[in-house]
Design a protein around this motif. Sequence first.
Motif, PDB file in Angstrom:
ATOM      1  N   VAL A   6     -43.703  31.758 -19.513  1.00 11.06           N
ATOM      2  CA  VAL A   6     -44.873  31.770 -20.390  1.00 11.06           C
ATOM      3  C   VAL A   6     -45.113  30.325 -20.822  1.00 11.06           C
ATOM      4  N   THR A   7     -46.274  29.790 -20.513  1.00 13.34           N
ATOM      5  CA  THR A   7     -46.564  28.396 -20.855  1.00 13.34           C
ATOM      6  C   THR A   7     -47.194  28.305 -22.248  1.00 13.34           C
ATOM      7  N   VAL A   8     -47.147  27.115 -22.799  1.00 11.54           N
ATOM      8  CA  VAL A   8     -47.719  26.849 -24.125  1.00 11.54           C
ATOM      9  C   VAL A   8     -49.047  26.116 -23.927  1.00 11.54           C
ATOM     10  N   SER A   9     -50.089  26.603 -24.556  1.00 15.20           N
ATOM     11  CA  SER A   9     -51.416  25.995 -24.407  1.00 15.20           C
ATOM     12  C   SER A   9     -51.435  24.588 -25.000  1.00 15.20           C
ATOM     13  N   GLY A  10     -52.404  23.782 -24.544  1.00 18.91           N
ATOM     14  CA  GLY A  10     -52.532  22.423 -25.046  1.00 18.91           C
ATOM     15  C   GLY A  10     -52.812  22.388 -26.540  1.00 18.91           C
ATOM     16  N   LYS A  11     -53.540  23.392 -27.030  1.00 23.39           N
ATOM     17  CA  LYS A  11     -53.864  23.440 -28.454  1.00 23.39           C
ATOM     18  C   LYS A  11     -52.614  23.627 -29.303  1.00 23.39           C
ATOM     19  N   VAL A  12     -51.732  24.545 -28.876  1.00 23.57           N
ATOM     20  CA  VAL A  12     -50.487  24.795 -29.624  1.00 23.57           C
ATOM     21  C   VAL A  12     -49.574  23.580 -29.542  1.00 23.57           C
ATOM     22  N   GLU A  13     -49.505  22.956 -28.361  1.00 21.64           N
ATOM     23  CA  GLU A  13     -48.661  21.766 -28.228  1.00 21.64           C
ATOM     24  C   GLU A  13     -49.162  20.649 -29.143  1.00 21.64           C
ATOM     25  N   LYS A  14     -50.468  20.507 -29.257  1.00 22.09           N
ATOM     26  CA  LYS A  14     -51.026  19.466 -30.124  1.00 22.09           C
ATOM     27  C   LYS A  14     -50.710  19.755 -31.587  1.00 22.09           C
ATOM     28  N   ILE A  15     -50.807  21.027 -31.968  1.00 25.22           N
ATOM     29  CA  ILE A  15     -50.495  21.398 -33.361  1.00 25.22           C
ATOM     30  C   ILE A  15     -49.047  21.063 -33.696  1.00 25.22           C
ATOM     31  N   ILE A  16     -48.154  21.400 -32.784  1.00 25.71           N
ATOM     32  CA  ILE A  16     -46.738  21.145 -33.037  1.00 25.71           C
ATOM     33  C   ILE A  16     -46.455  19.641 -33.055  1.00 25.71           C
ATOM     34  N   ALA A  17     -47.026  18.907 -32.083  1.00 28.02           N
ATOM     35  CA  ALA A  17     -46.781  17.462 -32.009  1.00 28.02           C
ATOM     36  C   ALA A  17     -47.280  16.747 -33.268  1.00 28.02           C
ATOM     37  N   GLU A  18     -48.423  17.177 -33.813  1.00 28.20           N
ATOM     38  CA  GLU A  18     -48.967  16.527 -35.009  1.00 28.20           C
ATOM     39  C   GLU A  18     -48.202  16.917 -36.278  1.00 28.20           C
ATOM     40  N   SER A  19     -47.384  17.966 -36.193  1.00 29.06           N
ATOM     41  CA  SER A  19     -46.650  18.430 -37.375  1.00 29.06           C
ATOM     42  C   SER A  19     -45.229  17.873 -37.432  1.00 29.06           C
TER      43      SER A  19
ATOM     44  N   THR B  90     -38.314  10.926 -40.517  1.00 31.00           N
ATOM     45  CA  THR B  90     -37.632  10.450 -41.724  1.00 31.00           C
ATOM     46  C   THR B  90     -36.426   9.613 -41.295  1.00 31.00           C
ATOM     47  N   GLU B  91     -35.767   8.987 -42.274  1.00 29.83           N
ATOM     48  CA  GLU B  91     -34.593   8.182 -41.964  1.00 29.83           C
ATOM     49  C   GLU B  91     -33.420   9.022 -41.515  1.00 29.83           C
ATOM     50  N   HIS B  92     -33.482  10.312 -41.794  1.00 29.90           N
ATOM     51  CA  HIS B  92     -32.411  11.222 -41.389  1.00 29.90           C
ATOM     52  C   HIS B  92     -32.731  11.972 -40.103  1.00 29.90           C
ATOM     53  N   GLY B  93     -33.838  11.636 -39.447  1.00 30.65           N
ATOM     54  CA  GLY B  93     -34.221  12.299 -38.214  1.00 30.65           C
ATOM     55  C   GLY B  93     -35.587  12.939 -38.308  1.00 30.65           C
ATOM     56  N   ASN B  94     -36.017  13.557 -37.236  1.00 32.09           N
ATOM     57  CA  ASN B  94     -37.330  14.204 -37.178  1.00 32.09           C
ATOM     58  C   ASN B  94     -37.183  15.706 -37.395  1.00 32.09           C
ATOM     59  N   TYR B  95     -38.234  16.289 -37.977  1.00 30.90           N
ATOM     60  CA  TYR B  95     -38.235  17.737 -38.176  1.00 30.90           C
ATOM     61  C   TYR B  95     -39.680  18.230 -38.130  1.00 30.90           C
ATOM     62  N   LEU B  96     -39.830  19.549 -37.906  1.00 31.07           N
ATOM     63  CA  LEU B  96     -41.142  20.165 -37.771  1.00 31.07           C
ATOM     64  C   LEU B  96     -41.610  20.677 -39.126  1.00 31.07           C
ATOM     65  N   ALA B  97     -42.794  20.264 -39.515  1.00 26.74           N
ATOM     66  CA  ALA B  97     -43.344  20.656 -40.816  1.00 26.74           C
ATOM     67  C   ALA B  97     -44.678  21.374 -40.603  1.00 26.74           C
ATOM     68  N   LEU B  98     -44.608  22.638 -40.205  1.00 22.31           N
ATOM     69  CA  LEU B  98     -45.803  23.464 -39.997  1.00 22.31           C
ATOM     70  C   LEU B  98     -46.124  24.236 -41.268  1.00 22.31           C
ATOM     71  N   ASP B  99     -47.398  24.443 -41.517  1.00 26.02           N
ATOM     72  CA  ASP B  99     -47.752  25.291 -42.663  1.00 26.02           C
ATOM     73  C   ASP B  99     -47.442  26.743 -42.294  1.00 26.02           C
ATOM     74  N   PRO B 100     -47.140  27.584 -43.265  1.00 28.71           N
ATOM     75  CA  PRO B 100     -46.683  28.963 -42.988  1.00 28.71           C
ATOM     76  C   PRO B 100     -47.648  29.784 -42.151  1.00 28.71           C
ATOM     77  N   ASP B 101     -48.955  29.642 -42.371  1.00 28.15           N
ATOM     78  CA  ASP B 101     -49.916  30.453 -41.611  1.00 28.15           C
ATOM     79  C   ASP B 101     -49.889  30.103 -40.125  1.00 28.15           C
ATOM     80  N   THR B 102     -49.943  28.814 -39.833  1.00 34.75           N
ATOM     81  CA  THR B 102     -49.916  28.381 -38.431  1.00 34.75           C
ATOM     82  C   THR B 102     -48.600  28.776 -37.768  1.00 34.75           C
ATOM     83  N   GLN B 103     -47.529  28.606 -38.521  1.00 36.78           N
ATOM     84  CA  GLN B 103     -46.206  28.973 -38.009  1.00 36.78           C
ATOM     85  C   GLN B 103     -46.150  30.447 -37.660  1.00 36.78           C
ATOM     86  N   GLN B 104     -46.709  31.296 -38.528  1.00 32.28           N
ATOM     87  CA  GLN B 104     -46.703  32.735 -38.293  1.00 32.28           C
ATOM     88  C   GLN B 104     -47.545  33.099 -37.066  1.00 32.28           C
TER      89      GLN B 104
END
Length: 678
Positions: free
Chosen positions: A581-594, A598-612
């Motif tokens: 199952v592939t991931v659409s370009g729109k979803v990949e862009k949303i994740i990449a922009e989120s 930080t100095e302790h590493g990178n993490y994903l910060a999605l809002d709850p609605d988009t995440q759901q």
Amino acid sequence: MKARDLSVLIGVILVIVMLVIPLPGWLLSVLILINIILALIVLLVSMNTLEPLQFSVFPTLLLLLTLFRLALNVSTTRSILSNAEAGGVVDTFGSFVIGNNPLVGFVVFIILVIINFLVITKGSERVSEVAARFSLDAMPGKQMSIDADLNAGLISEQEARERRKKVENEADFHGSMDGASKFVKGDAIAGIIIVLVNIVFGLIIGMTQMGFSFPEAIDTYMRLTVGDGLVSQIPALLISTATGIVVTRSSATGDNLGTDVSAQLLQYPRLLFIAAGTIFLLGLTPINFFLTTTISGLLAIGAFYMLQKKKEPLVKDEEAEDQEETTALKTQENVINLLSMDPIEFEFGYALIPLVDAKQGGDLLDRVIMIRRQLAIELGIVIPVVRIRDNIQLNPNEYRLKVKGNEVAKGELLLDHYLAMTPDMDNDLIEGIETVEPAFGLPAKWISEDFKDEAELSGYTVVDPPSVVSTHITEVIKRHAHILLGRQETKELVDHLKENYPILVEEVTPDPLSIGDIQKVLAKLLRENVSIRNLPIIFETLADFGKLTNDPELLGEYVRQALSIQLTKQYTSQDNSLRVVTVSGKVEKIIAESIQTTEHGNYLALDPDTQQKIIQAINEEVEKLTLQEENAIILCSPAIRMYLKQLLDRFLPQVIVLSYNELEPSVQVQSVGVVNVA
């Protein structure tokens, strides 16, 4: 080279020289005494060893001593036949035994030779042969016993290796002794032949070349022959006795042979009273009454003394044990030992004891051994020993698995039933007890043996209880392999790799990456069911990228890409195709922009609605694949794979997430769905 090593080499060379060069009588006497001393030392050492391996050099030493003794025989024979003398030792031994009657002395010598050859040597040879055969036959059983103790947690890995090495050494020792005992037999035969040669040819040479009369030749050569035979047969007798002692000394409990014999022969003092009474009754016959009464009295006194001495230690031992137990409970070490925790524990109710008890046909211990070997090959780590114990607090048919002290799985077994599973639950016609297959959570039934054949003919998968629990243990360990791999286990893997790739390891650790950093990378791979067996490639990647970053998550991604051949083979089908199952370009862009840095590493910060929405879209595609009985594999770009997997781990941990860089170009990718959000 040390002086001790040189002395042995020089001694062997001199023995060879003795076979060729004639030796004077005084030197022969010295060498004969040395031969007797060496034989006596060997006998004393054999009597004081607790087990055969403590005298493991004995087979080789037996060959050297036999060669030395035969060289002495050749030298003395040469001296006897050529000069009618062989040194003071040979002459003294011969004169002492023969005395004034050469015939009686010769008969005594022949009896000694027969005792050595037919009794001691023949018996030692037979014992060595049987011990070698039994030792080889017992090796598989001993190895299985060691594996069972290791699996049950009774011994450590190091102790298991030492015990296996000891079993192998014992088999090698007894095999060597079987061959070395032939030297003793051959030496005894050679001694008999040499005696005959000395007598026959001595008489011929004495009367024809030296002008001896027949009585003079008989007296001279009989005395020298008997003396020569004694000085060779006495060491041979000692060596043969030592051979029998070493081979038969299999279960020593004392400090030496004397301790064992006295402790075991006199372990029942009351029996000495019976022996004393028997000797006393013999005194009523014409046998000397005073002699039998004295002996029986000494036996009775000795038995009484040993009975009194045996009672005293019993009381002392009980008091000492009570005092030791009280002291042990008070010591701090006793409390500290309670803090130790087994990495993996398998506990079961009393009804499942036949599953483990080998006497009742249980083979779970052997299965666990095979599981550890299988996972070592599949995952590339050494699974710790699985501690197996019964627990009366559990239900009779219940079992549970613990990892690092925490319960991670449990289940129930019916030992007199079989677990039956069918892919078509709508046509489930077999009678049984409804249950759930513990390893994968599939609906199943416990059926009796009467329905086993019918179920198999109807297309059910029928599994016996030991296989059910073995599969469950295997899957649980796989899911928690990243927890079992700690820094200590990582250090052992690194040390093992260093034996063959020292430069590669030095380039990675301790600089730029510590053992802790490497452990985090390996644990990340294991968490996603990626084998770390190919450590050379993993360390090559860490050596390339470890200088750029020490982020274990990012390093893990680089390693995954380096293991593309392994990952491709792991997930593709036999026709080299992969349904994803592939991931659409729109979803990949949303994740990449989120992605937040930080100095302790990178993490994903999605809002709850988009995440759901993303999770819901992936779940719908996963359900479609599940209905088609296919693995749920998500394919996305390398930039977001790590973050998408972190997101799904909380909600859909069973979903596999791959990136394009983790697949070989030759694989045929078929997209069966797309993850998209409105």
